[in-house]
Scaffold this motif. Structure first.
Motif, mmCIF file in Angstrom:
data_model
loop_
_atom_site.group_PDB
_atom_site.id
_atom_site.type_symbol
_atom_site.label_atom_id
_atom_site.label_comp_id
_atom_site.label_asym_id
_atom_site.label_seq_id
_atom_site.Cartn_x
_atom_site.Cartn_y
_atom_site.Cartn_z
ATOM 1 N N TYR A 38 8.319 2.098 43.655
ATOM 2 C CA TYR A 38 9.212 3.026 44.447
ATOM 3 C C TYR A 38 9.044 4.155 43.506
ATOM 4 O O TYR A 38 9.052 4.314 42.303
ATOM 5 N N ASP A 39 8.641 5.317 44.228
ATOM 6 C CA ASP A 39 8.363 6.794 43.589
ATOM 7 C C ASP A 39 9.745 7.397 43.911
ATOM 8 O O ASP A 39 10.183 8.010 44.768
ATOM 9 N N GLY A 97 10.583 10.343 42.633
ATOM 10 C CA GLY A 97 10.222 11.642 42.850
ATOM 11 C C GLY A 97 10.245 11.894 44.393
ATOM 12 O O GLY A 97 10.564 12.983 44.829
ATOM 13 N N LYS A 98 9.395 11.337 45.093
ATOM 14 C CA LYS A 98 9.158 11.344 46.477
ATOM 15 C C LYS A 98 10.227 10.503 47.290
ATOM 16 O O LYS A 98 10.281 10.875 48.442
ATOM 17 N N GLN A 99 11.050 9.649 46.527
ATOM 18 C CA GLN A 99 12.140 9.060 47.297
ATOM 19 C C GLN A 99 11.687 7.952 48.472
ATOM 20 O O GLN A 99 12.102 8.045 49.525
ATOM 21 N N LEU A 100 10.430 7.563 48.023
ATOM 22 C CA LEU A 100 9.922 6.493 49.013
ATOM 23 C C LEU A 100 8.933 5.421 48.126
ATOM 24 O O LEU A 100 8.692 5.684 46.949
ATOM 25 N N SER A 155 5.951 4.385 47.039
ATOM 26 C CA SER A 155 4.323 4.942 47.042
ATOM 27 C C SER A 155 3.527 3.763 47.224
ATOM 28 O O SER A 155 2.343 4.126 47.731
ATOM 29 N N SER A 181 0.198 5.815 48.885
ATOM 30 C CA SER A 181 0.259 7.253 48.967
ATOM 31 C C SER A 181 -0.827 7.673 48.230
ATOM 32 O O SER A 181 -1.168 9.050 48.411
ATOM 33 N N ASP A 182 -1.760 6.976 47.752
ATOM 34 C CA ASP A 182 -3.198 7.529 47.011
ATOM 35 C C ASP A 182 -4.041 6.693 47.378
ATOM 36 O O ASP A 182 -4.635 5.721 46.517
ATOM 37 N N SER A 202 2.557 11.179 54.488
ATOM 38 C CA SER A 202 2.101 11.167 53.255
ATOM 39 C C SER A 202 1.662 10.000 52.605
ATOM 40 O O SER A 202 1.276 9.799 51.506
#
Length: 195
Positions: free
Chosen positions: A83-84, A86-89, A91, A131-132, A142
């Motif tokens: 869980y990220d 910063g992005k609140q999702l 990742s 996310s990456d 995203s």
């Protein structure tokens, strides 16, 4: 002159039959005493590429070919995420359907405990939200959705403690490496029975 040759042939036949019988007896002892085992387990997993953690559920069947050598089949499901904040999702969200074949050798084997080392081939169907993704998958906002299959190998160290008449409980440390995607390091416990 013929008597020594006949004696040698009789001795050779006796030697071959007795060595075959001793091999058959040891194989019978090894295989008649519960040569099969079924184990269900749960492991904590760490996926190093994405620094994500999760759980792997597995079912394993193995069959002893002799006193110390066994072959087996395993099937499993792994789910892990990160869980990220910063992005609140999430990742990373991983779901792997895994299977493989393995061979093992008992380093220690007695009535109470077995300690074995093994390796084998492995395959998985990988379903990820990432996310990456490094150019993989279908993008949705995203994150990317990745669905693909990978092949690889695994190595493990496992122990079994025998309890009751046919019960087994133990632990397993395992490393799974695949041609694509992240490798998996797992530490877990299992319970099962011999038959």
């Amino acid at each position: 002159m013929r008597h020594p040759i006949q004696l040698c042939l009789i001795f050779l036949c006796f030697f071959l039959l007795s060595s075959f019988n001793s091999y058959a007896d040891s194989y019978k002892r090894a295989t008649s005493k519960d040569p099969n085992a079924f184990k269900a387990g749960v492991s904590f997993v760490w996926l190093s590429d994405f620094d994500s953690q999760g759980l792997m559920f597995s079912n394993r069947f193995n069959h002893y070919l002799g006193e110390r050598v066994a072959v087996g089949l395993n099937l499993g499901l792994l789910t892990a995420s990160r869980y990220d904040e910063g992005k609140q999702l999430y990742s990373i969200k991983n779901t792997f359907y895994m299977g493989g074949i393995e061979a093992s050798f008992d380093l220690l084997s007695n009535e109470t405990v077995n300690l074995r080392i093994g390796a084998g081939g492995s395959a998985r169907h990988r379903s990820e939200i990432n996310s990456d993704p490094e150019g993989e998958g279908t993008f949705d906002g995203s994150v990317a959705h990745i669905r693909t299959g990978d092949v690889g190998f695994n190595g493990f160290l496992e122990n079994d403690f025998n309890f009751g008449r046919n019960g087994i409980a133990g632990g397993r440390i395992e490393y799974l490496y695949y041609s694509k995607g992240t490798p998996v390091f797992a530490i877990g416990l299992h319970v099962g029975f011999k038959f």
